[in-house]
Design a protein around this motif. Structure first.
Motif, short mmCIF file in Angstrom:
data_model
loop_
_atom_site.label_atom_id
_atom_site.label_comp_id
_atom_site.label_asym_id
_atom_site.label_seq_id
_atom_site.Cartn_x
_atom_site.Cartn_y
_atom_site.Cartn_z
N PHE A 194 35.07 -19.37 -1.43
CA PHE A 194 35.89 -18.22 -1.06
C PHE A 194 37.22 -18.21 -1.81
O PHE A 194 37.71 -17.16 -2.22
CB PHE A 194 36.15 -18.22 0.45
N LEU A 195 37.82 -19.38 -1.99
CA LEU A 195 39.13 -19.47 -2.63
C LEU A 195 39.05 -19.40 -4.15
O LEU A 195 40.08 -19.33 -4.81
CB LEU A 195 39.82 -20.77 -2.21
N SER A 196 37.85 -19.44 -4.71
CA SER A 196 37.70 -19.39 -6.16
C SER A 196 37.78 -17.98 -6.72
O SER A 196 37.69 -17.79 -7.94
CB SER A 196 36.35 -20.02 -6.56
N ASN A 197 37.91 -16.99 -5.85
CA ASN A 197 37.96 -15.57 -6.24
C ASN A 197 36.61 -15.02 -6.68
O ASN A 197 36.54 -13.96 -7.31
CB ASN A 197 39.00 -15.32 -7.34
N MET A 198 35.52 -15.72 -6.34
CA MET A 198 34.20 -15.14 -6.58
C MET A 198 34.00 -13.94 -5.65
O MET A 198 34.39 -13.99 -4.48
CB MET A 198 33.10 -16.17 -6.30
N PRO A 199 33.40 -12.88 -6.15
CA PRO A 199 33.15 -11.71 -5.29
C PRO A 199 32.00 -11.98 -4.33
O PRO A 199 30.83 -11.91 -4.70
CB PRO A 199 32.80 -10.61 -6.29
N THR A 200 32.31 -12.32 -3.10
CA THR A 200 31.28 -12.64 -2.11
C THR A 200 30.87 -11.39 -1.34
O THR A 200 31.63 -10.43 -1.22
CB THR A 200 31.78 -13.71 -1.13
N MET A 201 29.66 -11.44 -0.78
CA MET A 201 29.14 -10.31 -0.02
C MET A 201 29.46 -10.43 1.47
O MET A 201 29.16 -9.53 2.24
CB MET A 201 27.63 -10.23 -0.21
N ALA A 202 30.03 -11.56 1.87
CA ALA A 202 30.42 -11.78 3.27
C ALA A 202 31.84 -12.30 3.29
O ALA A 202 32.27 -13.00 2.37
CB ALA A 202 29.48 -12.76 3.94
N SER A 203 32.57 -11.95 4.33
CA SER A 203 33.95 -12.41 4.45
C SER A 203 33.99 -13.81 5.05
O SER A 203 33.01 -14.29 5.64
CB SER A 203 34.77 -11.44 5.32
N TYR A 204 35.12 -14.46 4.91
CA TYR A 204 35.30 -15.81 5.44
C TYR A 204 35.06 -15.83 6.95
O TYR A 204 34.47 -16.77 7.49
CB TYR A 204 36.71 -16.30 5.11
N ASP A 205 35.50 -14.79 7.65
CA ASP A 205 35.37 -14.75 9.11
C ASP A 205 33.93 -14.59 9.57
O ASP A 205 33.63 -14.82 10.74
CB ASP A 205 36.20 -13.59 9.67
N LYS A 206 33.04 -14.19 8.68
CA LYS A 206 31.64 -13.97 9.07
C LYS A 206 30.80 -15.24 9.00
O LYS A 206 29.65 -15.23 9.45
CB LYS A 206 31.02 -12.90 8.17
N VAL A 207 31.35 -16.31 8.44
CA VAL A 207 30.61 -17.57 8.38
C VAL A 207 30.78 -18.29 9.70
O VAL A 207 31.87 -18.74 10.05
CB VAL A 207 31.10 -18.45 7.22
N GLY A 208 29.71 -18.40 10.46
CA GLY A 208 29.80 -19.00 11.79
C GLY A 208 29.39 -20.45 11.79
O GLY A 208 29.68 -21.21 10.86
N GLU A 209 28.66 -20.84 12.82
CA GLU A 209 28.25 -22.23 13.00
C GLU A 209 27.26 -22.66 11.93
O GLU A 209 26.34 -21.91 11.58
CB GLU A 209 27.62 -22.38 14.39
N LEU A 210 27.46 -23.86 11.40
CA LEU A 210 26.51 -24.45 10.46
C LEU A 210 25.68 -25.48 11.21
O LEU A 210 26.22 -26.42 11.78
CB LEU A 210 27.24 -25.11 9.28
N ASP A 211 24.37 -25.31 11.18
CA ASP A 211 23.50 -26.19 11.97
C ASP A 211 22.63 -27.03 11.05
O ASP A 211 22.80 -27.04 9.83
CB ASP A 211 22.64 -25.34 12.91
N TYR A 212 21.68 -27.75 11.67
CA TYR A 212 20.78 -28.59 10.89
C TYR A 212 20.08 -27.77 9.80
O TYR A 212 19.69 -26.63 10.02
CB TYR A 212 19.73 -29.24 11.79
N LEU A 213 19.95 -28.38 8.61
CA LEU A 213 19.29 -27.78 7.46
C LEU A 213 20.05 -26.58 6.90
O LEU A 213 19.48 -25.71 6.22
CB LEU A 213 17.84 -27.38 7.79
N THR A 214 21.35 -26.52 7.15
CA THR A 214 22.19 -25.55 6.44
C THR A 214 22.08 -25.81 4.94
O THR A 214 22.07 -26.96 4.50
CB THR A 214 23.66 -25.69 6.88
N HIS A 215 21.99 -24.76 4.15
CA HIS A 215 21.89 -24.97 2.72
C HIS A 215 22.59 -23.86 1.93
O HIS A 215 22.64 -22.71 2.36
CB HIS A 215 20.43 -25.11 2.26
N ILE A 216 23.15 -24.27 0.80
CA ILE A 216 23.75 -23.37 -0.17
C ILE A 216 22.98 -23.53 -1.47
O ILE A 216 22.72 -24.65 -1.91
CB ILE A 216 25.24 -23.69 -0.41
N ILE A 217 22.61 -22.42 -2.09
CA ILE A 217 21.81 -22.46 -3.31
C ILE A 217 22.56 -21.73 -4.42
O ILE A 217 22.97 -20.58 -4.26
CB ILE A 217 20.43 -21.82 -3.09
N PHE A 218 22.73 -22.40 -5.54
CA PHE A 218 23.28 -21.80 -6.76
C PHE A 218 22.10 -21.55 -7.70
O PHE A 218 21.56 -22.49 -8.28
CB PHE A 218 24.32 -22.71 -7.40
#
Length: 294
Positions: A194-218
């Motif tokens: 979020f702080l890198s100035n990448m144009p994201t499709m969701a706002s910081y406030d929309k990221v909620g709880e991270l649970d088991y098997l949370t994943h980020i894919i580049f």
């Protein structure tokens, strides 16, 4: 919230005092994870005592995670007992006497997925609100705080990620890399994105709880505008994200014998971004870390 916990614990203690072992067993015949009614009781009594740390502090917000985790765990694994042991003694005895031969099994419960114990329901949603607020802010409240904490926690991961993105661009074969890390590093990595100035499709406030098997894919995509022309290939990156096995209304979810939640499908976190631009944005964060170290 402390008052609700105290009221529930008082009901539980009265029910344990009034019910026989056979009646307690009738509330939930089968237990998983090597637990039993006595362990359930001790765990909840500990939650009550930990929330009230001394006479001047009614409850410690840092304990929100322990409370929320216990509620979620019991909603998944001990739904029968959670809903019944906190009933008033009169209502519970009336229910047991109405059909004393009925033995409720995990696979049959609940016939109606709506959770009926309203005090537990109220406590769950209050605990989740507090948990979401406390957990998110553990990694910084203001953007500058999130940047500093994110750099301290995730720069080694970020450097490796940049290195692998550059390698994908320079190699002729497909490449897949997997990183396994702690939830805290995923929070801080998301903050850095979020702080890198990448144009994201969701706002910081929309990221909620991270649970088991949370994943980020580049995901890196390769494109050559004209297959026959002697032109340079174009590369782009798109970030996908899933909060893992997450369910906001876990009390009203009809759980089967596996006692498991499904992993939420991945959603696109960004549109396609030119790979060089994405690497440059992430690289600036690493350079900020070098300046901080000096």
């Amino acid at each position: 919230m402390y008052d609700i916990i105290a009221r529930l614990i008082a009901r539980m203690e009265r029910n344990f005092a009034r019910l026989s072992p056979a009646q307690l067993a009738q509330l939930q015949p089968d237990w998983c994870c090597n637990e039993n009614a006595d362990l359930f009781r001790e765990r909840w009594k500990k939650i009550l005592s930990s929330f009230k740390s001394d006479d001047s502090v009614v409850y410690d917000p840092a304990k929100a995670g322990e409370l929320y985790d216990s509620l979620k765990y019991d909603a998944l694994h001990n739904r029968c007992f959670l809903e019944r042991i906190f009933m008033s003694s009169e209502d519970l005895e009336r229910e047991l006497l109405s059909d004393p031969d009925q033995q409720t099994s995990e696979s049959e419960y609940p016939p109606d997925p709506l959770f009926s114990q309203q005090d537990v329901r109220t406590l769950y949603y209050k605990a989740k609100q507090l948990f979401d607020f406390v957990t998110r802010n553990e990694y910084g409240i203001e953007p500058e705080q999130r940047r500093k904490i994110g750099i301290q926690a995730s720069v080694p991961l970020l450097r490796q990620l940049i290195q692998d993105l550059q390698a994908v661009r320079n190699e002729s074969q497909a490449r897949t890399c997997f990183y396994f890390t702690k939830k805290s590093h995923i929070y801080t990595l998301l903050n850095l994105v979020f702080l890198s100035n990448m144009p994201t499709m969701a706002s910081y406030d929309k990221v909620g709880e991270l649970d088991y098997l949370t994943h980020i894919i580049f995901e890196v995509y390769e494109r050559k505008p004209d297959a026959d022309a002697d032109v340079q290939r174009e590369y782009s990156v798109r970030i996908g994200f899933s909060p893992g096995a997450n369910c906001f209304h876990v009390l009203d979810t009809n759980i089967d014998d596996t006692h498991a939640l499904k992993v939420l499908p991945r959603k696109n976190f960004t549109h396609h971004i030119p790979l060089e631009s994405a690497i440059s944005m992430l690289q600036r964060l690493v350079e900020d870390d070098c300046v901080t170290e000096k």
